[in-house]
Write a protein that holds these residues in place. Sequence first.
Motif, PDB file in Angstrom:
ATOM      1  N   SER A  46      -7.963 -16.230  30.657  1.00 54.35           N
ATOM      2  CA  SER A  46      -8.404 -15.366  29.564  1.00 54.35           C
ATOM      3  C   SER A  46      -9.714 -15.887  28.983  1.00 54.35           C
ATOM      4  CB  SER A  46      -7.302 -15.390  28.482  1.00 54.35           C
ATOM      5  OG  SER A  46      -7.726 -14.774  27.298  1.00 54.35           O
ATOM      6  N   ARG A  68      -0.739 -21.556  31.756  1.00 53.83           N
ATOM      7  CA  ARG A  68       0.651 -21.839  31.386  1.00 53.83           C
ATOM      8  C   ARG A  68       1.609 -20.745  31.848  1.00 53.83           C
ATOM      9  NH1 ARG A  68       0.783 -21.127  24.802  1.00 53.83           N
ATOM     10  NH2 ARG A  68      -0.638 -19.364  24.690  1.00 53.83           N
ATOM     11  N   TYR A 190      -7.158 -26.311  13.002  1.00 51.85           N
ATOM     12  CA  TYR A 190      -7.995 -26.055  14.188  1.00 51.85           C
ATOM     13  C   TYR A 190      -9.306 -26.833  14.081  1.00 51.85           C
ATOM     14  CZ  TYR A 190     -10.997 -23.197  17.287  1.00 51.85           C
ATOM     15  OH  TYR A 190     -11.875 -22.761  18.251  1.00 51.85           O
ATOM     16  N   THR A 223     -13.082 -12.752  22.194  1.00 50.59           N
ATOM     17  CA  THR A 223     -11.995 -13.102  23.112  1.00 50.59           C
ATOM     18  C   THR A 223     -10.664 -12.735  22.451  1.00 50.59           C
ATOM     19  OG1 THR A 223     -11.767 -15.318  22.203  1.00 50.59           O
ATOM     20  CG2 THR A 223     -13.317 -15.067  24.037  1.00 50.59           C
TER      21      THR A 223
HETATM   22  N1  LIG Z   1     -14.073 -17.279  21.294  1.00 53.63           N
HETATM   23  C1  LIG Z   1     -14.808 -17.993  20.460  1.00 53.63           C
HETATM   24  O1  LIG Z   1     -15.670 -17.487  19.739  1.00 53.63           O
HETATM   25  C2  LIG Z   1     -14.609 -19.476  20.384  1.00 53.63           C
HETATM   26  C3  LIG Z   1     -15.379 -20.171  19.442  1.00 53.63           C
HETATM   27  C4  LIG Z   1     -15.248 -21.549  19.376  1.00 53.63           C
HETATM   28  C5  LIG Z   1     -14.389 -22.207  20.239  1.00 53.63           C
HETATM   29  N2  LIG Z   1     -13.627 -21.501  21.123  1.00 53.63           N
HETATM   30  C6  LIG Z   1     -12.731 -22.258  22.007  1.00 53.63           C
HETATM   31  O2  LIG Z   1     -12.766 -21.709  23.300  1.00 53.63           O
HETATM   32  C7  LIG Z   1     -11.558 -22.028  23.983  1.00 53.63           C
HETATM   33  C8  LIG Z   1     -11.053 -20.777  24.668  1.00 53.63           C
HETATM   34  O3  LIG Z   1     -10.709 -19.820  23.675  1.00 53.63           O
HETATM   35  P1  LIG Z   1     -10.942 -18.265  23.843  1.00 53.63           P
HETATM   36  O4  LIG Z   1     -11.695 -17.804  22.663  1.00 53.63           O
HETATM   37  O5  LIG Z   1     -11.438 -17.971  25.208  1.00 53.63           O
HETATM   38  O6  LIG Z   1      -9.436 -17.737  23.645  1.00 53.63           O
HETATM   39  P2  LIG Z   1      -8.418 -16.974  24.610  1.00 53.63           P
HETATM   40  O7  LIG Z   1      -9.068 -15.828  25.287  1.00 53.63           O
HETATM   41  O8  LIG Z   1      -7.221 -16.705  23.793  1.00 53.63           O
HETATM   42  O9  LIG Z   1      -8.082 -18.061  25.693  1.00 53.63           O
HETATM   43  C9  LIG Z   1      -7.319 -19.175  25.404  1.00 53.63           C
HETATM   44  C10 LIG Z   1      -6.734 -19.636  26.713  1.00 53.63           C
HETATM   45  O10 LIG Z   1      -6.017 -20.840  26.457  1.00 53.63           O
HETATM   46  C11 LIG Z   1      -4.752 -20.691  27.058  1.00 53.63           C
HETATM   47  N3  LIG Z   1      -3.754 -21.560  26.452  1.00 53.63           N
HETATM   48  C12 LIG Z   1      -3.326 -21.589  25.168  1.00 53.63           C
HETATM   49  N4  LIG Z   1      -2.366 -22.503  25.034  1.00 53.63           N
HETATM   50  C13 LIG Z   1      -2.202 -23.071  26.240  1.00 53.63           C
HETATM   51  C14 LIG Z   1      -1.361 -24.077  26.747  1.00 53.63           C
HETATM   52  N5  LIG Z   1      -0.453 -24.684  25.970  1.00 53.63           N
HETATM   53  N6  LIG Z   1      -1.447 -24.422  28.051  1.00 53.63           N
HETATM   54  C15 LIG Z   1      -2.344 -23.810  28.849  1.00 53.63           C
HETATM   55  N7  LIG Z   1      -3.147 -22.823  28.446  1.00 53.63           N
HETATM   56  C16 LIG Z   1      -3.076 -22.470  27.155  1.00 53.63           C
HETATM   57  C17 LIG Z   1      -4.398 -19.240  26.894  1.00 53.63           C
HETATM   58  O11 LIG Z   1      -3.340 -18.886  27.749  1.00 53.63           O
HETATM   59  P3  LIG Z   1      -2.407 -17.586  27.450  1.00 53.63           P
HETATM   60  O12 LIG Z   1      -3.209 -16.395  27.884  1.00 53.63           O
HETATM   61  O13 LIG Z   1      -1.218 -17.854  28.279  1.00 53.63           O
HETATM   62  O14 LIG Z   1      -2.141 -17.582  25.972  1.00 53.63           O
HETATM   63  C18 LIG Z   1      -5.737 -18.632  27.281  1.00 53.63           C
HETATM   64  O15 LIG Z   1      -5.869 -18.607  28.674  1.00 53.63           O
HETATM   65  C19 LIG Z   1     -10.615 -22.598  22.938  1.00 53.63           C
HETATM   66  O16 LIG Z   1     -10.558 -24.001  23.042  1.00 53.63           O
HETATM   67  C20 LIG Z   1     -11.265 -22.207  21.625  1.00 53.63           C
HETATM   68  O17 LIG Z   1     -10.956 -23.098  20.598  1.00 53.63           O
HETATM   69  C21 LIG Z   1     -13.725 -20.154  21.206  1.00 53.63           C
END
Ligand SMILES: NC(=O)c1ccc[n+]([C@@H]2O[C@H](COP(=O)([O-])OP(=O)(O)OC[C@H]3O[C@@H](n4cnc5c(N)ncnc54)[C@H](OP(=O)(O)O)[C@@H]3O)[C@@H](O)[C@H]2O)c1
Length: 301
Positions: A46, A68, A190, A223
Amino acid sequence: METLDLLLDRSVVFSFDRSGYERHARRFTPLPRLDGQTALVTGANSGLGFWSARGLARLGARVVLLCRDERRGEQARAELAAEGQVEVQRLDVSSLADVRRFAATWSGPIDVLVNNAGVLPDTLQRTAEGHELTFATNVLGPHLLTTLLLPSLGAGSRVIAVSSGGMYPVRLSLRALQGQVASFDGVAAYAQTKRAEVLLTELLAAKHPNLTFSAMHPGWADTPSVRSSLPRFWALMKSRLRTPEQGADTIVWLAATGALASGKFWFDRREAPTHVVPGTRARPGDVEKLWALVEGAIAGR
Ligand SMILES: NC(=O)c1ccc[n+]([C@@H]2O[C@H](COP(=O)([O-])OP(=O)(O)OC[C@H]3O[C@@H](n4cnc5c(N)ncnc54)[C@H](OP(=O)(O)O)[C@@H]3O)[C@@H](O)[C@H]2O)c1
């Protein structure tokens, strides 16, 4: 022009948003190929993880999606199959037992490890092992995974922590990091984990000079987790958010670019400050205590 760029970057909004990406991307150059290299990406089904995996596969790397949920992982693998060599393996990074299980099954060299999986729960939750869920997922699991995979990471391998600009307002608090608070605030928890990721990147870089450890922040990308965890922010900012591909760009760049200084924090392919808010530097001794806390937790102490 440089003064205007500086002012826009200082505004935060016009830097972290899509216009910031588009402005910064004017200086980007094509990335080198990664043929023959192996990249592991956690949370790759994702958002930023998926788009990082896509970018790495397009550069020719063999990409292993660590997810996961087997069904969601398989769906992502199927969507990425046309991009290159993509495999999926099950891994729940919030579970130290599952990280140990996965690491024991892994064999072969790793060129890139992207610790991307992350959560921002709005309630206090503890894992079966007793750790606060944000801490377990964003900090402990990735730290154990990195530690156990060290023998597979050869000279020049890159380890990338996907942190967040959300860490900027906070100073490390070891109690808050573990969820030891009177009233749980998901955003604050967080931010603590994202601050810890950057500090651990600096510590790992100092301990393993043959590897390149980097932390980065993606700006604000649209996201699933931003929509579900920060619904008010998403509603307000949705027209300004980066695409997930834009958010993942610096992850792919860090993976593809060799010989960068280790232990640094990056944003839009440039080194970024780790502190912009006064009073957010760690108190004396707290960084050492963070290392002891994390090492103790992964050792089950
Ligand atoms: N989007 C932003 O603007 C933004 C900004 C700053 C930092 N980030 C960071 O970017 C990273 C990715 O986030 P995203 O925005 O792309 O969110 P996202 O689309 O919700 O993706 C998060 C991913 O992490 C997986 N995940 C969560 N818990 C897990 C676990 N216990 N074991 C394995 N996989 C797990 C989720 O799997 P499931 O699909 O199974 O839930 C999903 O694939 C995160 O570390 C977040 O803090 C994002």
